[in-house]
Design an enzyme around this catalytic site. Structure first.
Site, short mmCIF file in Angstrom:
data_model
loop_
_atom_site.label_atom_id
_atom_site.label_comp_id
_atom_site.label_asym_id
_atom_site.label_seq_id
_atom_site.Cartn_x
_atom_site.Cartn_y
_atom_site.Cartn_z
N ARG A 102 27.93 -73.02 13.55
CA ARG A 102 28.79 -72.32 14.50
C ARG A 102 30.26 -72.68 14.27
O ARG A 102 31.13 -71.82 14.36
CB ARG A 102 28.38 -72.71 15.93
CG ARG A 102 29.25 -72.16 17.05
CD ARG A 102 29.15 -70.67 17.21
NE ARG A 102 27.76 -70.21 17.21
CZ ARG A 102 27.41 -68.95 17.34
NH1 ARG A 102 28.35 -68.01 17.46
NH2 ARG A 102 26.14 -68.59 17.33
N ASN A 362 23.67 -78.35 20.12
CA ASN A 362 22.36 -77.77 20.34
C ASN A 362 22.18 -76.44 19.62
O ASN A 362 22.86 -76.19 18.63
CB ASN A 362 22.04 -77.67 21.83
CG ASN A 362 20.64 -78.21 22.11
OD1 ASN A 362 19.65 -77.61 21.71
ND2 ASN A 362 20.57 -79.37 22.75
N HIS A 364 22.90 -73.25 19.94
CA HIS A 364 24.04 -72.39 19.65
C HIS A 364 24.95 -73.02 18.61
O HIS A 364 25.52 -72.31 17.76
CB HIS A 364 24.83 -72.09 20.93
CG HIS A 364 25.76 -70.94 20.80
ND1 HIS A 364 27.12 -71.10 20.61
CD2 HIS A 364 25.55 -69.60 20.82
CE1 HIS A 364 27.70 -69.91 20.53
NE2 HIS A 364 26.77 -68.98 20.65
N CYS A 365 25.09 -74.32 18.64
CA CYS A 365 25.98 -75.01 17.70
C CYS A 365 25.49 -74.94 16.26
O CYS A 365 26.30 -75.02 15.33
CB CYS A 365 26.10 -76.48 18.09
SG CYS A 365 26.70 -76.79 19.75
N ILE A 366 24.19 -74.78 16.05
CA ILE A 366 23.66 -74.80 14.68
C ILE A 366 23.40 -73.41 14.13
O ILE A 366 22.84 -73.26 13.04
CB ILE A 366 22.37 -75.64 14.61
CG1 ILE A 366 21.25 -75.01 15.44
CG2 ILE A 366 22.63 -77.08 15.04
CD1 ILE A 366 19.88 -75.65 15.24
#
Length: 376
Positions: A102, A362, A364-366
């Site tokens: 992200r 989490n 969304h971050c990956i």
């Protein structure tokens, strides 16, 4: 200082995706693909990343039911990624310093016919001021390499520092960000708030930026917006929330709520706000976790008992599904129920996310979405 920067970066400031008819779509709009990065950094993923890799593989399996998945891996780890993922993802041999697609990947914009990627400057969430690790050259170079692999053109953002997790778009002219992150001294200290807002609107095709004061308590990204508030469709958001006035998150979310209640979006709509509870019990680093990390000099070091920035808002929307973090908490099912109401036409799927939050972020971050015009 801001004017000096514009003078020295004049050529780049002529780049104007908005004037070219490009915008950042909402995540809920059609995708052509999702980009991820294989987790191996010892200072982020305990015990060789084994647990994280299992969860990443499960996420890939779910997303690949609906859209193509590209997984970045360096040449030393590409074979392991291929072995674990099989035909659920296409491996791109691109080196990175960690696995936060992200934040290091390009932000894609579209004119409805084709897509282009924006290459922001990445400095590990704060550079020399408060960055999380000292060597981030591979991360900073990843966005352009991804665009080349996908055959998309690149809009260069120059020295403007931004991570994908610090912006949310409704695809209809409105962005949501946090002041705590975008005004951090480690990002763009020589630009004013107004100049930062103008840059975002130019690059992302927006006309309105809603500035929330805070993100999630103890979020080491300087409180990215994607951990505290997200659009579920134009005019409608979810906000991380707690009713516990003694919790450190309470006042932070309350101040965000006050802003959201008093703002309108780019189309003049008052926002519909859904409160999404944070885990009832804080998620903290354990002694066993700490034994599994291996930090390099200058890297942010975790401590036993450190509260991690666990939030159900850090979900990912793909075609046909929403993947929601689960922490083994009593609020896991509540988060699924609320998001199922927000996304009645998608499968809302809980993913055991403790191995990801141990890395600092989490689901969304990956993940990073590619709009639905790549293969058209």
């Amino acid at each position: 200082m801001g004017k000096d920067r514009r003078d020295t970066d004049a050529k780049l400031y002529k780049i104007n995706p908005a004037a070219d008819g490009f915008r950042m779509p909402g995540e809920f709009e059609k995708h052509s693909a999702t980009i991820m990065i294989w987790p191996v950094r010892p200072g982020s993923w305990p015990h060789g990343g084994a647990e994280a890799q299992e969860v990443f593989a499960r996420i890939v399996a779910e997303i690949s039911k609906h859209e193509k998945v590209y997984m970045l891996a360096d040449k030393d780890h590409a074979a392991k990624a291929r072995q674990m993922l099989g035909d659920t993802a296409e491996i791109l041999e691109i080196p990175t310093d960690d696995a936060w697609a992200r934040d290091v990947g390009p932000t894609f914009v579209t004119d409805g016919i084709k897509i282009k990627g924006i290459n922001w400057k990445f400095n590990a969430w704060g550079g020399s001021y408060d960055g999380l690790y000292p060597d981030y050259k591979n991360d900073d170079a990843a966005a352009v390499k991804i665009c080349r692999s996908l055959g998309t053109e690149v809009y260069e953002a120059g020295e403007f520092v931004l991570e994908g997790g610090s912006i949310h778009s409704d695809g209809d002219g409105t962005l949501i960000v946090t002041e705590r992150c975008l005004l951090s001294p480690g990002r763009n200290p020589d630009l004013t708030k107004a100049e930062i807002e103008e840059k975002l609107c130019i690059m992302l095709g927006a006309t309105k930026v809603i500035w929330l004061p805070h993100g999630i308590y103890n979020d080491e990204t300087n409180e990215h917006v994607d951990n505290v508030c997200a659009f579920v469709k134009p005019g409608e958001v979810v906000l991380a929330w707690t009713d516990d006035e003694k919790d450190s998150q309470y006042q932070m979310s309350l101040k965000d709520l006050e802003v959201l209640q008093n703002e309108t979006d780019a189309k003049g709509r008052h926002l519909v706000i859904h409160k999404l509870p944070i885990p009832a019990k804080p998620v903290c680093v354990t002694e066993e976790d700490l034994k599994g990390y291996s930090f390099v000099p200058g890297e942010d070091v975790r401590e036993v008992g450190e509260r991690l920035a666990a939030s159900y808002v850090n979900f990912y929307i793909c075609n046909g599904a929403v993947l929601v973090p689960q922490f083994g908490d009593v609020h896991d099912s509540t988060a699924i129920e609320i998001l199922s109401e927000c996304f009645p036409d998608r499968d809302v799927i809980g993913i055991p996310a403790l191995p990801i939050i141990k890395g600092g972020g989490n689901i969304h971050c990956i993940t990073q979405q590619v709009p639905g015009y790549l293969f058209s």
